[in-house]
Design an enzyme around this catalytic site. Structure first.
Site, PDB file in Angstrom:
ATOM      1  N   ASP A  58      35.911  39.765  43.928  1.00 44.21           N
ATOM      2  CA  ASP A  58      36.804  40.329  44.946  1.00 44.21           C
ATOM      3  C   ASP A  58      36.011  40.319  46.240  1.00 44.21           C
ATOM      4  OD1 ASP A  58      38.430  41.832  46.607  1.00 44.21           O
ATOM      5  OD2 ASP A  58      38.838  43.397  45.121  1.00 44.21           O
TER       6      ASP A  58
ATOM      7  N   GLU B  98      48.043  42.141  44.283  1.00 40.75           N
ATOM      8  CA  GLU B  98      46.833  42.112  43.454  1.00 40.75           C
ATOM      9  C   GLU B  98      46.959  42.847  42.119  1.00 40.75           C
ATOM     10  OE1 GLU B  98      43.617  44.672  44.941  1.00 40.75           O
ATOM     11  OE2 GLU B  98      44.727  44.889  46.803  1.00 40.75           O
TER      12      GLU B  98
ATOM     13  N   ASP C  84      14.404  54.168  62.135  1.00 39.48           N
ATOM     14  CA  ASP C  84      14.875  53.426  63.312  1.00 39.48           C
ATOM     15  C   ASP C  84      15.843  52.300  62.976  1.00 39.48           C
ATOM     16  OD1 ASP C  84      13.428  55.015  65.016  1.00 39.48           O
ATOM     17  OD2 ASP C  84      11.648  53.755  64.924  1.00 39.48           O
TER      18      ASP C  84
ATOM     19  N   GLU D 258      44.271  38.310  43.370  1.00 38.51           N
ATOM     20  CA  GLU D 258      44.687  38.933  44.634  1.00 38.51           C
ATOM     21  C   GLU D 258      44.843  37.893  45.724  1.00 38.51           C
ATOM     22  OE1 GLU D 258      41.802  41.668  46.382  1.00 38.51           O
ATOM     23  OE2 GLU D 258      43.417  42.613  47.527  1.00 38.51           O
TER      24      GLU D 258
ATOM     25  N   HIS E 194      48.309  46.590  49.332  1.00 40.27           N
ATOM     26  CA  HIS E 194      48.127  47.464  50.490  1.00 40.27           C
ATOM     27  C   HIS E 194      48.318  46.632  51.740  1.00 40.27           C
ATOM     28  CE1 HIS E 194      44.119  45.585  50.732  1.00 40.27           C
ATOM     29  NE2 HIS E 194      44.040  45.784  49.425  1.00 40.27           N
TER      30      HIS E 194
ATOM     31  N   ARG F 265      41.697  40.360  37.701  1.00 35.10           N
ATOM     32  CA  ARG F 265      42.563  40.679  38.845  1.00 35.10           C
ATOM     33  C   ARG F 265      42.788  39.367  39.595  1.00 35.10           C
ATOM     34  NH1 ARG F 265      40.159  44.707  40.524  1.00 35.10           N
ATOM     35  NH2 ARG F 265      38.792  43.972  42.180  1.00 35.10           N
TER      36      ARG F 265
ATOM     37  N   ASP G 206      41.180  39.443  52.002  1.00 36.85           N
ATOM     38  CA  ASP G 206      40.928  40.210  50.780  1.00 36.85           C
ATOM     39  C   ASP G 206      41.449  39.401  49.592  1.00 36.85           C
ATOM     40  OD1 ASP G 206      40.559  42.152  48.869  1.00 36.85           O
ATOM     41  OD2 ASP G 206      42.004  43.578  49.701  1.00 36.85           O
TER      42      ASP G 206
ATOM     43  N   HIS H  39      35.483  49.176  41.192  1.00 35.99           N
ATOM     44  CA  HIS H  39      34.664  49.008  42.404  1.00 35.99           C
ATOM     45  C   HIS H  39      33.205  48.693  42.053  1.00 35.99           C
ATOM     46  CE1 HIS H  39      37.793  51.540  44.804  1.00 35.99           C
ATOM     47  NE2 HIS H  39      38.154  50.274  44.666  1.00 35.99           N
TER      48      HIS H  39
ATOM     49  N   HIS I  64      45.785  50.683  38.955  1.00 37.14           N
ATOM     50  CA  HIS I  64      45.869  50.738  40.426  1.00 37.14           C
ATOM     51  C   HIS I  64      47.197  50.189  40.905  1.00 37.14           C
ATOM     52  CE1 HIS I  64      45.011  46.392  40.860  1.00 37.14           C
ATOM     53  NE2 HIS I  64      44.014  46.525  39.988  1.00 37.14           N
TER      54      HIS I  64
ATOM     55  N   TYR J 135      42.716  45.504  32.786  1.00 37.94           N
ATOM     56  CA  TYR J 135      41.327  45.894  32.518  1.00 37.94           C
ATOM     57  C   TYR J 135      41.284  46.529  31.126  1.00 37.94           C
ATOM     58  CZ  TYR J 135      41.897  45.446  37.506  1.00 37.94           C
ATOM     59  OH  TYR J 135      42.260  44.967  38.750  1.00 37.94           O
TER      60      TYR J 135
ATOM     61  N   HIS K   9      42.163  48.108  54.042  1.00 35.74           N
ATOM     62  CA  HIS K   9      43.320  48.943  53.694  1.00 35.74           C
ATOM     63  C   HIS K   9      43.891  49.369  55.036  1.00 35.74           C
ATOM     64  CE1 HIS K   9      41.634  49.973  49.422  1.00 35.74           C
ATOM     65  NE2 HIS K   9      41.879  48.698  49.609  1.00 35.74           N
TER      66      HIS K   9
HETATM   67  N1  GLY Z   1      38.888  44.709  48.066  1.00 34.36           N
HETATM   68  C1  GLY Z   1      39.559  45.928  48.201  1.00 34.36           C
HETATM   69  C2  GLY Z   1      40.883  45.883  47.624  1.00 34.36           C
HETATM   70  O1  GLY Z   1      41.219  44.929  46.954  1.00 34.36           O
HETATM   71  O2  GLY Z   1      41.692  46.738  47.851  1.00 34.36           O
HETATM   72 MN    MN Z   2      42.987  44.507  48.130  1.00 35.03          MN
HETATM   73 MN    MN Z   3      40.261  43.006  47.044  1.00 37.87          MN
END
Ligand code: GLY
Ligand code: MN
Ligand code: MN
Length: 433
Positions: A256, A380, A35, A403, A350, A401, A267, A239, A346, A384, A357
């Protein structure tokens, strides 16, 4: 946001459709187990056009050249259910509050749709995401087709309404920019708080809780995505969301995290030393990523194309990887062969908006899209260094990173997340204090 903002967006969509009918449902509620439900989140396209946050609702927009009509289908008032689950508008109050031309109970959608689609030349909806919805839409269309002998015509074209809305959502209006600035402000406060709370022995989960506390106490409804609090070499997992480890002396921690405020995402990523002081190898890599980010931000301006920022970041990183002994060869060789992807795999950003995103194409007719004022994007870059053969010991296990969220302005861009400390000096000063 004022109801007139949503009405203006519906009017604009109707103008772009010219004729026909658009049908846009919100997201369903989803069961987590037994539930218990997942926290409810409306559909971004539906919300963009309505501001309406209840589940079980559908917007029908009839374009009718110059005289558009908006019809909402939503849950009826239900005193019994409202005792358990809380207030619901019901069609009448929803129509009045949100400025629709008409509103009906959601239970009447199947009965009303064939009527609304009769003699309409075109249907605008989004197919392919949910088989049950697709079947339902086709049932309405076939129902209208079945009335041909009575002189009724059915829509002859079905177009993807998301294609129209993606373009609209890509350039933010003043009301959206206002909310996004506020979301960014809350999230920068959360990152400052996380830096203040971090020290050896504190759990990643405790830092996650600090972030959440800061989001919620300022009225943000939720994190815009699962917060990443990655200490030590967990930062090399892009991630990492377990957030189950403990911060250790001498390590970095990568956070992040961004809140969602009234539907809009922020973000932000910051990476800093758990003990408040960067070691020499940490600082060398950190300064490199920061230089890459600065180079990318310099390319965020009207008239630049989408990929310029990424290209600029890759160039700086490639040179740095060579200078620091992580890669061999020339910059052009390292870029050509994509060797840099061993440490930077990466992309540099975005679109950002209702979705983290966000909606919107990155290319048009095969060419990277040109930036225009009102677009919002992340910048960003990262680095790594997974331990492994040939990897210099001094950098092994470091993940970084940085960002920020950038709003394209008339002359360049505004970093709406600038209040989160970023230079080595700023970070070390905050952590000393
Ligand atoms: N936190 C998701 C990204 O940086 O794209
Ligand atoms: Mn991002
Ligand atoms: Mn992010």
């Amino acid at each position: 946001m004022d109801a007139s903002v949503y009405a203006a967006r519906r009017a604009r969509l109707a103008r772009e459709m010219h004729h026909g009918v658009a049908v846009i449902p919100t997201a369903p509620e989803r069961t987590r187990n037994r539930d218990a439900q997942y926290p409810y989140r409306f559909d971004s396209y539906f919300y963009y056009l309505t501001g309406f946050r209840e589940p079980d609702a559908v917007l029908v927009l009839v374009a009718d050249e110059g005289k558009p009509k908006s019809v909402l289908f939503c849950r009826e008032k239900d005193p019994e259910r409202e005792i358990w689950d809380g207030f619901r508008f019901g069609p009448e109050a929803a129509r009045e509050t949100f400025g629709f031309d008409d509103a009906h109970a959601a239970a009447r959608l199947d009965e009303r749709m064939p009527e609304l689609l009769s003699n309409q030349p075109a249907l605008f909806c989004h197919l392919g995401a949910d088989a049950a919805w697709d079947t339902r839409v086709m049932r309405w269309v076939n129902d209208v087709r079945g009335r041909a002998r009575a002189g009724v015509s059915a829509p002859q074209t079905i177009s993807d309404v998301h294609a129209y809305l993606d373009e609209m959502r890509l350039v933010k209006d003043a009301a959206e920019i206002d909310v996004m600035r506020r979301a960014a402000q809350i999230s920068t406060g959360a990152h400052r708080r996380a830096m203040s709370a971090a020290k050896p022995g504190v759990g990643e989960f405790e830092i996650e809780a600090e972030l959440m506390h800061e989001f919620r106490r300022h009225g943000a409804q939720a994190p815009a995505y699962t917060s990443i609090v990655a200490s030590g070499d967990h930062a090399c997992v892009l991630h990492y969301v377990e957030n189950a480890d403990v911060l250790r002396d001498g390590e970095l921690v990568l956070i992040d995290a961004g809140c969602e405020l009234d539907g809009y995402a922020s973000d932000i990523t910051r990476t800093f030393p758990v003990n408040g002081r960067f070691s020499t190898p940490q600082r060398e890599l950190y300064e490199l990523v920061l230089a890459a980010q600065r180079a990318a931000i310099a390319e965020v301006k009207p008239g630049a194309h989408w990929n310029q920022g990424h290209d600029a970041a890759v160039k700086v990183l490639a040179q740095g990887f060579i200078d620091l002994g992580l890669l061999e060869g020339s910059v052009s060789e390292v870029i050509e062969s994509e060797a840099y992807k061993k440490f930077y795999m990466h992309r540099t950003g975005h679109w950002l908006g209702l979705d983290v995103h966000d909606a919107g194409d990155y290319k048009r007719d095969g060419e990277w899209r040109e930036l225009v004022p009102g677009m919002v994007l992340t910048v960003e870059p990262g680095c790594y260094v997974r331990p492994g053969p040939g990897v210099p010991e001094r950098y092994a296990g470091i993940g970084i990173r940085i960002e920020d969220d950038a709003l394209v302005t008339d002359s360049g861009c505004e970093i709406i997340t600038a209040a989160a400390p970023k230079s080595v000096a700023e970070i070390e000063a905050l952590m000393r204090g």
